[in-house]
Scaffold this motif. Structure first.
Motif, PDB file in Angstrom:
ATOM      1  N   SER A 137       0.934  -1.310   0.025  1.00 61.77           N
ATOM      2  CA  SER A 137       0.174  -0.068   0.015  1.00 61.77           C
ATOM      3  C   SER A 137       0.757   1.320   0.072  1.00 61.77           C
ATOM      4  O   SER A 137       1.944   1.047   0.097  1.00 61.77           O
ATOM      5  CB  SER A 137      -0.805   0.186   1.455  1.00 61.77           C
ATOM      6  N   GLY A 139       1.014   3.738   2.452  1.00 59.84           N
ATOM      7  CA  GLY A 139       1.653   3.851   3.477  1.00 59.84           C
ATOM      8  C   GLY A 139       2.767   2.956   3.603  1.00 59.84           C
ATOM      9  O   GLY A 139       4.049   3.169   4.340  1.00 59.84           O
ATOM     10  N   LEU A 166      -0.896  10.346   1.086  1.00 64.52           N
ATOM     11  CA  LEU A 166      -1.555   9.501   1.546  1.00 64.52           C
ATOM     12  C   LEU A 166      -2.984   9.894   2.113  1.00 64.52           C
ATOM     13  O   LEU A 166      -3.092  10.850   2.216  1.00 64.52           O
ATOM     14  CB  LEU A 166      -0.621   9.083   2.949  1.00 64.52           C
ATOM     15  N   GLN A 169      -6.147   8.986   7.438  1.00 63.31           N
ATOM     16  CA  GLN A 169      -5.799   8.000   8.327  1.00 63.31           C
ATOM     17  C   GLN A 169      -4.499   7.780   8.407  1.00 63.31           C
ATOM     18  O   GLN A 169      -3.715   7.479   9.479  1.00 63.31           O
ATOM     19  CB  GLN A 169      -6.731   7.087   8.381  1.00 63.31           C
ATOM     20  N   THR A 170      -3.980   7.127   7.098  1.00 64.65           N
ATOM     21  CA  THR A 170      -2.452   6.690   7.155  1.00 64.65           C
ATOM     22  C   THR A 170      -1.770   7.708   7.313  1.00 64.65           C
ATOM     23  O   THR A 170      -0.582   7.422   7.903  1.00 64.65           O
ATOM     24  CB  THR A 170      -2.375   6.073   5.473  1.00 64.65           C
ATOM     25  N   THR A 173      -1.050   8.078  11.098  1.00 67.28           N
ATOM     26  CA  THR A 173      -0.406   6.845  11.519  1.00 67.28           C
ATOM     27  C   THR A 173       0.774   7.052  11.183  1.00 67.28           C
ATOM     28  O   THR A 173       1.949   6.717  12.185  1.00 67.28           O
ATOM     29  CB  THR A 173      -0.800   5.653  10.941  1.00 67.28           C
TER      30      THR A 173
END
Length: 267
Positions: A137, A139, A166, A169-170, A173
């Motif tokens: 992915s 991320g 990104l 949410q990613t 993170t």
């Protein structure tokens, strides 16, 4: 002369592109301390990436730019660079991508593997060593890029909007993961972003740049704990402070544009 114990120091650093009369960066005097997390923040065209490229050794400049007292004139292994684009070699696995720097530096295979696996573990990609980039992915690709930069054991990480592509949410993170990695490794970070919220969440110190020519409008040290709550009112206070600095630049620009449009001779 460089100041004693200075880690990264810019002395009257400026950039003017060949064939252009105006400066991209006006003379800058900045000192960054070892272990700091510094964000370069500002609108498009203010010279953030140009300044980072100077630090990376990709961009020529006038003045002095010193890392631990040594002039930066070309890329070096003591500076790890992470771009917005992942820049992974698609024909290499994650482990092979991360081992590239140690391999170029002539380390034996057993040491290359040890370093690569340590960095892969540090960025949270355990179990993905044999994966090729097309199976990762966005991320995960950026984690692999970060691991590759860390594999040279740099003293400073230079990051050019690495999380901009990104999803939210990613991105959040990855921001938290980067802070964890910096805390674990002690590496100095210079991080380019156009997001005020991102800068305030990440940085010990924010340098706000304004354009035409690129210049430092605000050098802000944040009095916040390293592990931050995104709902902390102090973060919003700093965001408002920075927004007001950026708006001061926008208002004269808008006034000038309206004045020009109201002038029939300008058409």
């Amino acid at each position: 002369m460089p100041e004693e114990n200075a880690f990264l120091q810019l002395q009257q650093l400026s950039v003017t592109y060949p064939g252009e009369a105006h400066q991209v960066l006006s003379p800058l005097n900045i000192q960054i301390n070892e272990g700091e997390f510094v964000c370069l923040l500002g609108p498009s065209g203010c010279g953030k990436t140009t300044l980072l490229n100077c630090m990376a050794g990709f961009q020529s400049y006038e003045g002095n730019l010193l890392l631990q007292g040594q002039p930066i004139t070309k890329p070096g292994r003591e500076r790890g660079v992470v771009f917005q684009e992942y820049a992974l070699f698609p024909w290499f696995t994650v482990e092979q991508n991360v081992m590239l720097g140690p391999r170029i530096n002539g380390l034996p295979k057993t040491e290359r593997i040890r370093i690569a696996r340590k960095c892969i573990r540090m960025v949270g990609l355990d179990g993905y060593e044999t994966y090729y980039p097309n199976r990762l992915s966005g991320g995960m690709k950026q984690r692999a890029s970060l691991a590759r930069a860390l594999a040279n054991e740099p003293s400073i990480l230079l990051l050019d909007e690495p999380f901009a592509a990104l999803d939210e949410q990613t991105r959040e993170t990855m921001q938290s993961e980067l802070l964890r990695i910096q805390d674990e490794s002690g590496v100095t970070c210079v991080f380019v972003t156009h997001s005020i919220a991102e800068a305030v969440y990440l940085a010990d110190r924010i340098l706000v740049l304004l354009p035409k020519p690129g210049r430092i409008a605000l050098d802000l040290r944040l009095k916040l704990p390293r592990i931050r709550d995104r709902n902390d009112d102090r973060l919003f206070h700093y965001q408002k402070m920075i927004s007001s600095v950026l708006r001061e630049e926008e208002i004269p620009s808008l006034f000038s544009a309206r004045k020009q449009l109201s002038n029939p001779l300008a058409l």
